[in-house]
Scaffold this motif. Structure first.
Motif, PDB file in Angstrom:
ATOM      1  N   THR A  38     -37.638-106.255 -51.496  1.00 51.32           N
ATOM      2  CA  THR A  38     -38.175-107.059 -52.520  1.00 51.32           C
ATOM      3  C   THR A  38     -39.564-106.714 -52.773  1.00 51.32           C
ATOM      4  OG1 THR A  38     -38.469-108.832 -51.194  1.00 51.32           O
ATOM      5  CG2 THR A  38     -36.375-108.886 -52.327  1.00 51.32           C
ATOM      6  N   PHE A  40     -43.346-108.028 -53.868  1.00 48.51           N
ATOM      7  CA  PHE A  40     -44.120-109.394 -54.124  1.00 48.51           C
ATOM      8  C   PHE A  40     -45.666-108.847 -54.194  1.00 48.51           C
ATOM      9  CE2 PHE A  40     -46.024-112.977 -52.606  1.00 48.51           C
ATOM     10  CZ  PHE A  40     -45.605-113.937 -53.095  1.00 48.51           C
ATOM     11  N   GLU A  41     -45.958-109.493 -55.269  1.00 42.61           N
ATOM     12  CA  GLU A  41     -47.455-109.155 -55.365  1.00 42.61           C
ATOM     13  C   GLU A  41     -47.750-107.721 -55.169  1.00 42.61           C
ATOM     14  OE1 GLU A  41     -49.522-112.001 -53.132  1.00 42.61           O
ATOM     15  OE2 GLU A  41     -48.981-113.630 -54.323  1.00 42.61           O
ATOM     16  N   HIS A  45     -41.501-106.120 -49.330  1.00 40.96           N
ATOM     17  CA  HIS A  45     -40.829-106.609 -48.312  1.00 40.96           C
ATOM     18  C   HIS A  45     -39.613-106.220 -47.909  1.00 40.96           C
ATOM     19  CE1 HIS A  45     -43.615-110.795 -49.228  1.00 40.96           C
ATOM     20  NE2 HIS A  45     -44.164-109.566 -49.100  1.00 40.96           N
TER      21      HIS A  45
END
Length: 108
Positions: A38, A40-41, A45
């Protein structure tokens, strides 16, 4: 303690399993969907089970259990495995007989 890995940590884990790769490779595998991750920012991850699943899939390439192969290919590969196993059985039977003769054991 975080429950995910970074790309760099994923590379280190893959190196532990003797898979030569770098961050570029991991990013490509993620882009292809071969390693689930995934974003994220701006960072990925990656969870360890996803990496282990990738390694299992990778170990099955060229076998009857390779992901995404059709039934015909699967059957052909299984037939090849059966033939190879039959050859190994024959070889082991010969070896067993030779050892029995060397030891003076009569074959039953």
């Amino acid at each position: 303690m975080k429950d995910y890995m970074t790309i760099s940590e994923t590379v280190d884990l893959l190196h532990n399993y003797e898979l030569e790769c770098d961050e570029k490779d991991v990013r490509q595998w993620i882009a292809k969907g071969e390693i689930e991750a995934t974003e994220f920012e701006g960072n990925y991850h990656i969870y360890e089970p996803a990496v282990l699943s990738f390694l299992i899939d990778l170990s099955r390439v060229g076998t009857a259990y390779e992901k995404g192969i059709d039934d015909k290919t699967k059957i052909e590969r299984l037939e090849e495995m059966v033939q190879e196993l039959q050859k190994e059985i024959d070889r082991l039977r010969c070896e067993k007989l030779k050892l029995e003769l060397q030891l003076g054991i009569l074959p039953f």
